[in-house]
Design a protein around this motif. Sequence first.
Motif, PDB file in Angstrom:
ATOM      1  N   ASP A 138     -29.348  96.477  65.777  1.00 13.20           N
ATOM      2  CA  ASP A 138     -29.773  98.009  65.921  1.00 13.20           C
ATOM      3  C   ASP A 138     -29.466  98.931  67.859  1.00 13.20           C
ATOM      4  OD1 ASP A 138     -32.100  95.916  67.338  1.00 13.20           O
ATOM      5  OD2 ASP A 138     -33.289  96.640  66.872  1.00 13.20           O
ATOM      6  N   GLU A 139     -28.496  98.271  67.849  1.00 12.41           N
ATOM      7  CA  GLU A 139     -28.191  97.998  69.699  1.00 12.41           C
ATOM      8  C   GLU A 139     -27.120  99.616  69.924  1.00 12.41           C
ATOM      9  OE1 GLU A 139     -27.568  94.110  71.081  1.00 12.41           O
ATOM     10  OE2 GLU A 139     -28.611  93.342  69.630  1.00 12.41           O
ATOM     11  N   ILE A 140     -27.188 100.467  68.444  1.00 14.75           N
ATOM     12  CA  ILE A 140     -26.077 101.434  68.821  1.00 14.75           C
ATOM     13  C   ILE A 140     -27.328 102.531  69.617  1.00 14.75           C
ATOM     14  CG2 ILE A 140     -24.768 103.478  67.570  1.00 14.75           C
ATOM     15  CD1 ILE A 140     -23.981 100.334  67.044  1.00 14.75           C
ATOM     16  N   GLU A 141     -26.365 102.581  70.982  1.00  8.54           N
ATOM     17  CA  GLU A 141     -26.608 103.807  72.014  1.00  8.54           C
ATOM     18  C   GLU A 141     -25.747 104.818  71.495  1.00  8.54           C
ATOM     19  OE1 GLU A 141     -23.314 101.325  71.790  1.00  8.54           O
ATOM     20  OE2 GLU A 141     -22.791 101.443  73.935  1.00  8.54           O
ATOM     21  N   GLU A 142     -26.361 105.781  72.494  1.00  9.31           N
ATOM     22  CA  GLU A 142     -25.645 107.467  72.180  1.00  9.31           C
ATOM     23  C   GLU A 142     -23.912 106.905  72.773  1.00  9.31           C
ATOM     24  OE1 GLU A 142     -27.263 112.047  72.798  1.00  9.31           O
ATOM     25  OE2 GLU A 142     -28.435 110.061  72.479  1.00  9.31           O
ATOM     26  N   ASN A 143     -23.244 107.377  72.117  1.00  7.89           N
ATOM     27  CA  ASN A 143     -21.822 107.891  72.522  1.00  7.89           C
ATOM     28  C   ASN A 143     -21.337 106.203  72.170  1.00  7.89           C
ATOM     29  OD1 ASN A 143     -21.084 110.300  72.823  1.00  7.89           O
ATOM     30  ND2 ASN A 143     -22.569 109.604  74.832  1.00  7.89           N
ATOM     31  N   PRO A 144     -21.207 105.000  71.308  1.00 10.89           N
ATOM     32  CA  PRO A 144     -21.711 103.651  71.428  1.00 10.89           C
ATOM     33  C   PRO A 144     -19.841 103.407  71.966  1.00 10.89           C
ATOM     34  CG  PRO A 144     -20.784 105.096  69.258  1.00 10.89           C
ATOM     35  CD  PRO A 144     -21.823 105.881  70.093  1.00 10.89           C
ATOM     36  N   SER A 145     -20.011 102.821  72.495  1.00 13.94           N
ATOM     37  CA  SER A 145     -19.298 101.524  73.129  1.00 13.94           C
ATOM     38  C   SER A 145     -17.852 100.530  72.553  1.00 13.94           C
ATOM     39  CB  SER A 145     -19.075 100.704  74.569  1.00 13.94           C
ATOM     40  OG  SER A 145     -20.025  99.782  73.901  1.00 13.94           O
ATOM     41  N   THR A 146     -16.794 100.410  73.222  1.00  9.07           N
ATOM     42  CA  THR A 146     -16.437  99.792  72.059  1.00  9.07           C
ATOM     43  C   THR A 146     -16.690  97.876  71.719  1.00  9.07           C
ATOM     44  OG1 THR A 146     -15.100  99.279  73.965  1.00  9.07           O
ATOM     45  CG2 THR A 146     -14.201 100.879  72.241  1.00  9.07           C
ATOM     46  N   TYR A 157      -8.059 100.984  68.423  1.00 14.94           N
ATOM     47  CA  TYR A 157      -7.004 101.231  69.074  1.00 14.94           C
ATOM     48  C   TYR A 157      -5.263 101.273  68.244  1.00 14.94           C
ATOM     49  CZ  TYR A 157     -11.047 104.139  71.009  1.00 14.94           C
ATOM     50  OH  TYR A 157     -12.354 105.142  71.116  1.00 14.94           O
ATOM     51  N   ARG A 158      -5.830 100.432  67.639  1.00 16.15           N
ATOM     52  CA  ARG A 158      -3.948  99.600  67.789  1.00 16.15           C
ATOM     53  C   ARG A 158      -3.463 101.091  66.011  1.00 16.15           C
ATOM     54  NH1 ARG A 158      -2.466  94.030  66.592  1.00 16.15           N
ATOM     55  NH2 ARG A 158      -4.079  93.469  68.237  1.00 16.15           N
ATOM     56  N   ALA A 159      -2.757 101.844  66.583  1.00 11.37           N
ATOM     57  CA  ALA A 159      -2.170 102.914  65.877  1.00 11.37           C
ATOM     58  C   ALA A 159      -1.523 102.372  64.720  1.00 11.37           C
ATOM     59  CB  ALA A 159      -1.768 103.969  66.550  1.00 11.37           C
ATOM     60  N   GLY A 160      -1.928 102.840  63.660  1.00  8.28           N
ATOM     61  CA  GLY A 160      -0.675 102.450  62.146  1.00  8.28           C
ATOM     62  C   GLY A 160      -0.605 101.194  62.510  1.00  8.28           C
ATOM     63  N   ALA A 161      -2.167 100.150  62.534  1.00  7.75           N
ATOM     64  CA  ALA A 161      -2.396  98.415  62.102  1.00  7.75           C
ATOM     65  C   ALA A 161      -3.177  98.472  60.847  1.00  7.75           C
ATOM     66  CB  ALA A 161      -3.704  98.604  63.078  1.00  7.75           C
ATOM     67  N   ASP A 162      -3.697  97.862  59.811  1.00  5.62           N
ATOM     68  CA  ASP A 162      -4.572  97.807  58.632  1.00  5.62           C
ATOM     69  C   ASP A 162      -5.371  98.447  58.703  1.00  5.62           C
ATOM     70  OD1 ASP A 162      -4.007  96.790  55.817  1.00  5.62           O
ATOM     71  OD2 ASP A 162      -6.592  95.642  56.883  1.00  5.62           O
TER      72      ASP A 162
END
Length: 369
Positions: free
Chosen positions: A64-72, A120-125
């Motif tokens: 339950d620790e999701i903040e607004e605009n969740p960070s990576t 953010y690895r585009a094209g990864a599985d």
Amino acid sequence: MSTFYMPARVFEEEGAVLNHAGDLAAMGRKALLVTGRRSARANGSYDDVVKALESKGVSHVLFDEIEENPSTHTIMKARDFGVSEGVDFVIGIGGGSPMDAAKAISLMICHKGEGVDYLYRAGADDSVLPIVCVPTTCGTGSEVTPVSVLTIPEKQTKKSIPFKIFADLALIDGRYLASCSPRVLHNTAFDALTHLIESYLNSKASDYSRMCVDAGLRVWSRSLPVIRGERTAGPEDYANMMRASMMAGMAIAHTATTLPHGLSYSVTTKLHVPHGKATAYFTAGYLSEAPEKARSYLLQTAGFTDLADFRTVYHRACGEIEAEEGLLKEVLQGAVEELSSNPVKLGLAPFPVDREKLEKIAFYELTHA
Ligand SMILES: [Fe+2]
């Protein structure tokens, strides 16, 4: 070629979560519930999900620790928790933040040996665990979009991850909106409206995406009297607001959002302006660049008389951006610079966009105060 693809099974009704406990339980044996700190408990959605799971003997753990605009960083923390608990599906309960986070967490649990850069690895599985979304605000439409927008703290900005991740199941109940503050209700309703407008005024728009926009605008217009402050919201309004938000989500699932959303991200991260309020801040400027026929259609179908009426309602419902003018100008200029270097987003506008036009849109509210 036009494509219509919306793989989430959607059930929208009063009591949706409990009525579909069997569908929820069919997703797996142990669920990771992903929520923010408070609202999922306050509006009853968390209790409904727990009750539904327990009625079918499905175990669950809570992050339950999701903040607004969740960070990576938060995604990675939740991923580690989910992996250590051996969960096999993820339920996002809340507004866009927990639902977007649920998608990214589901992806990362499936790739438990990978680091944060995988996001953010585009094209990864893109394998993911099954995902369920239970929306409790009426803006994001994340329950039916493939989008997950995260904050990258190192870059001080928000960005969609390059994976298209849909929920498998969306359980939608307008009653969860009843405990929202009017401000949250208004900000998120304007987010949904901007999705409809940006999906329509979009180089990727098709008859299929516009089918969602047209229905969404008509449903959205039914609660405009509430947003205008002419009456208080009732159960039917809440159901309509949720439905409009979902239809807007279906629309942007096919087109993506365009300039107002692209400009809004720095305003949100740098000035802490709520997402819907930030996107709608650029909407009058965007509409002013659209052909007259399209502008009138969009505004009138949503229930506004004209652009001035839209701006009056927006400013009254969402309030002003509270920042010193010099700072606001600096942030707006930064937003223009950032979006200028994003040819993909710029290309989604249905008209040519140069630096001058982008500045005109970004500074529209300041120059038309
Ligand atoms: Fe949005």
